[in-house]
Write an enzyme that holds these catalytic residues in place. Structure first.
Site, PDB file in Angstrom:
ATOM      1  N   HIS A  56       0.846  -1.203   0.000  1.00  0.00           N
ATOM      2  CA  HIS A  56       0.000   0.000   0.000  1.00  0.00           C
ATOM      3  C   HIS A  56       0.877   1.247   0.000  1.00  0.00           C
ATOM      4  O   HIS A  56       1.541   1.557   0.986  1.00  0.00           O
ATOM      5  CB  HIS A  56      -0.914   0.012   1.226  1.00  0.00           C
ATOM      6  CG  HIS A  56      -1.926   1.119   1.189  1.00  0.00           C
ATOM      7  ND1 HIS A  56      -3.249   0.908   0.885  1.00  0.00           N
ATOM      8  CD2 HIS A  56      -1.812   2.449   1.417  1.00  0.00           C
ATOM      9  CE1 HIS A  56      -3.903   2.054   0.929  1.00  0.00           C
ATOM     10  NE2 HIS A  56      -3.051   3.016   1.258  1.00  0.00           N
ATOM     11  N   HIS A  58       1.413   5.445  -2.084  1.00  0.00           N
ATOM     12  CA  HIS A  58       0.906   6.512  -2.954  1.00  0.00           C
ATOM     13  C   HIS A  58       2.097   7.167  -3.647  1.00  0.00           C
ATOM     14  O   HIS A  58       2.649   8.147  -3.170  1.00  0.00           O
ATOM     15  CB  HIS A  58       0.111   7.540  -2.149  1.00  0.00           C
ATOM     16  CG  HIS A  58      -1.167   7.011  -1.592  1.00  0.00           C
ATOM     17  ND1 HIS A  58      -2.371   7.153  -2.238  1.00  0.00           N
ATOM     18  CD2 HIS A  58      -1.426   6.302  -0.459  1.00  0.00           C
ATOM     19  CE1 HIS A  58      -3.327   6.571  -1.522  1.00  0.00           C
ATOM     20  NE2 HIS A  58      -2.768   6.047  -0.435  1.00  0.00           N
ATOM     21  N   GLN A 151      -9.579   9.410  -4.960  1.00  0.00           N
ATOM     22  CA  GLN A 151      -9.246  10.063  -3.696  1.00  0.00           C
ATOM     23  C   GLN A 151     -10.418  10.869  -3.124  1.00  0.00           C
ATOM     24  O   GLN A 151     -10.631  10.904  -1.911  1.00  0.00           O
ATOM     25  CB  GLN A 151      -8.049  10.991  -3.898  1.00  0.00           C
ATOM     26  CG  GLN A 151      -7.693  11.870  -2.709  1.00  0.00           C
ATOM     27  CD  GLN A 151      -7.023  11.117  -1.580  1.00  0.00           C
ATOM     28  OE1 GLN A 151      -5.863  10.747  -1.667  1.00  0.00           O
ATOM     29  NE2 GLN A 151      -7.776  10.867  -0.511  1.00  0.00           N
ATOM     30  N   HIS A 209      -9.337   1.628   0.165  1.00  0.00           N
ATOM     31  CA  HIS A 209      -9.210   2.324   1.439  1.00  0.00           C
ATOM     32  C   HIS A 209     -10.559   2.135   2.143  1.00  0.00           C
ATOM     33  O   HIS A 209     -11.591   2.565   1.626  1.00  0.00           O
ATOM     34  CB  HIS A 209      -8.973   3.815   1.225  1.00  0.00           C
ATOM     35  CG  HIS A 209      -7.612   4.167   0.715  1.00  0.00           C
ATOM     36  ND1 HIS A 209      -7.114   3.684  -0.467  1.00  0.00           N
ATOM     37  CD2 HIS A 209      -6.660   4.991   1.238  1.00  0.00           C
ATOM     38  CE1 HIS A 209      -5.901   4.187  -0.655  1.00  0.00           C
ATOM     39  NE2 HIS A 209      -5.604   4.986   0.359  1.00  0.00           N
ATOM     40  N   GLU A 212     -11.046   4.090   7.072  1.00  0.00           N
ATOM     41  CA  GLU A 212      -9.896   4.794   7.646  1.00  0.00           C
ATOM     42  C   GLU A 212     -10.446   5.915   8.527  1.00  0.00           C
ATOM     43  O   GLU A 212     -10.432   7.088   8.186  1.00  0.00           O
ATOM     44  CB  GLU A 212      -8.995   5.354   6.547  1.00  0.00           C
ATOM     45  CG  GLU A 212      -7.681   5.902   7.067  1.00  0.00           C
ATOM     46  CD  GLU A 212      -6.798   6.460   5.970  1.00  0.00           C
ATOM     47  OE1 GLU A 212      -5.689   6.913   6.305  1.00  0.00           O
ATOM     48  OE2 GLU A 212      -7.199   6.456   4.790  1.00  0.00           O
ATOM     49  N   ASP A 308       2.534   3.285   2.837  1.00  0.00           N
ATOM     50  CA  ASP A 308       1.499   4.277   2.582  1.00  0.00           C
ATOM     51  C   ASP A 308       2.064   5.591   2.042  1.00  0.00           C
ATOM     52  O   ASP A 308       1.763   5.988   0.927  1.00  0.00           O
ATOM     53  CB  ASP A 308       0.667   4.533   3.850  1.00  0.00           C
ATOM     54  CG  ASP A 308      -0.677   5.199   3.546  1.00  0.00           C
ATOM     55  OD1 ASP A 308      -0.990   5.410   2.367  1.00  0.00           O
ATOM     56  OD2 ASP A 308      -1.416   5.503   4.491  1.00  0.00           O
TER      57      ASP A 308
END
Length: 437
Positions: A56, A58, A151, A209, A212, A308
């Protein structure tokens, strides 16, 4: 054989093992291999492991820290707002340059496979084009798997669903989502249904996701498990973060875990980020912020750790070191037993490789000759020291080398060199109860 690595310790506890490599693949594993004319590399008893895998990340945001400004509060929501401010100013060249620099960091750390979410809420899909370019460039030395990530919410953000479909048509590998960021709980559940059905129709994997949040009523993982089972997607779906589970009551979780297990859904925790972004509204008692890793593992659910973020709007630290991620994870989860620590090592190697569906991963004959020699004797010592990567190999070719970690002292009456490792057997000499796992 082209190369033989001599005297290796393996993650499963075997010692004094040789690894023979031929044509970029592992040809043989065993003691005292005969290999006339092969190049020999002496592991000297050090741990040889398959490469690290980050389940995971970005990469479109990495190394953008301070652009357009610094996250003053350090919160998740300010990070999302900052990313929204930055997106209109992104360029492909800058995205590619930062991603390529991070991939260099990753290889030097023995991290040879990354699953990166890429934001598709920008109509231009600049980040998608940039990371597809990066994926092609790094393919000889790093496996980069891309997730189409809405996102700003696939229903909340105008045009996001069509953008996601365009990204998949361009070559993005996995369908992503963020149901807890939709405008309502019902919209979040609907987004999970829509995205899972889209992925099932095209035979794609899903990584969302999910929950969270510190809200114990954010329960989209239940919906994700339901649709995964309904659509026959067992083994192709992962829920990332799952932090609301740290606030759910035990009775509900006792029902939830078997549902996740039956649906074949994997869990991906992100220790460094979860513990810094979650629990921000708590005073004391203060929640730890990470999902229930030991309980998920005990239920037979695949659990991986992800990095992440590295130096982006959400997190100003990081270096691509998956041992740092696992080291933090075992502390937060209080997984300090020998077998539990070993499981944390597997959570950044073997388990994420299985979640990503990596072909030819491992140390068995026939696997790709992708491996790392660590300055450690076993998996627990590797975690304790965040061990130096002595050598990183990709398809039988050495792609990175570094010296062993150590120090030279200038103290009267003391040895000149300091080795932070315990020699084999020394743990028992000092009264520690150590078990190979």
């Amino acid at each position: 054989m082209d190369v033989v690595i001599r005297n290796a310790s393996l993650p499963d506890g075997r010692r004094h093992i040789d690894i023979g490599i031929d044509g970029g693949r592992i040809a043989a594993v065993g003691p005292a291999l005969a290999a006339r004319g092969a190049r020999e590399i002496d592991a000297a008893g050090d741990l040889v492991t398959p490469p690290f895998v980050d389940a995971h990340f970005h990469m479109d945001a990495t190394l953008s820290y301070g652009l357009p400004r610094v996250n003053q509060s350090g919160t998740l929501l300010e990070g999302i707002a900052l990313w929204g401010e930055l997106k209109p100013h992104l360029t492909q060249d800058a995205l590619i340059e930062r991603a390529m620099q991070y991939c260099d960091w990753a290889v030097a750390r023995g991290l040879l496979a990354v699953r990166s979410h890429v934001d598709i809420c920008d109509e231009r899909l600049l980040a998608v084009e940039a990371l597809l370019d990066v994926k092609r460039r790094v393919a000889p030395y790093l496996d980069l798997q891309l997730v189409a990530f809405p996102q700003d919410g696939v229903l909340r953000s105008p045009g996001a669903l069509e953008n996601l479909k365009r990204a998949v048509a361009m070559g993005v590998d996995v369908v992503g989502g963020i149901p807890h960021f939709e405008r309502s709980m019902a919209d979040g559940a609907e987004s999970v249904r829509i995205l899972c059905e889209f992925a099932a129709e095209r035979g794609l994997m899903v990584d969302m996701h999910c929950d969270e949040s510190d809200d114990p009523l954010s329960r989209h993982i239940e919906t994700l498990a339901f649709h995964s089972q309904r659509l026959g997607m067992q083994g192709r779906v992962a829920g990332s973060h799952l932090t609301s589970m740290h606030s759910m009551d035990n009775y509900y979780v006792s029902k939830l875990l078997p549902l996740i297990r039956e649906a074949g859904v994997a869990a991906i925790a992100n220790p460094l980020i979860n513990i810094t972004l979650q629990g921000r509204h708590d005073s004391y008692p203060k929640r730890r912020g990470m999902t229930r890793v030991p309980e998920l593992m005990a239920a037979g659910i695949d659990v991986a750790f992800g990095h992440d973020c590295v130096m982006d709007p959400w997190y100003s630290l990081g270096s691509g070191d998956m041992l740092e991620v696992a080291h933090m994870g075992l502390h937060v989860a209080q997984m300090t037993g020998q077998e539990a620590m070993h499981a944390c090592f597997l959570a950044v190697t073997q388990t994420p490789a299985r979640i990503l569906g990596l072909d030819g991963y491992g140390l068995e004959p026939g696997c790709h000759a992708d491996l790392v020699i660590l300055d450690a004797g076993d998996t627990v010592e590797a975690l304790r020291l965040r061990a130096a990567r002595r050598l990183v190999m990709r398809r039988g070719r050495v792609v990175s080398e570094a010296p062993r970690a150590g120090a030279r002292l200038n103290l009267p009456g003391r040895p000149v060199g300091v080795d932070f490792r315990l020699r084999p057997g020394a743990a028992h000499e000092v009264g520690l109860d150590v078990k190979n796992t």
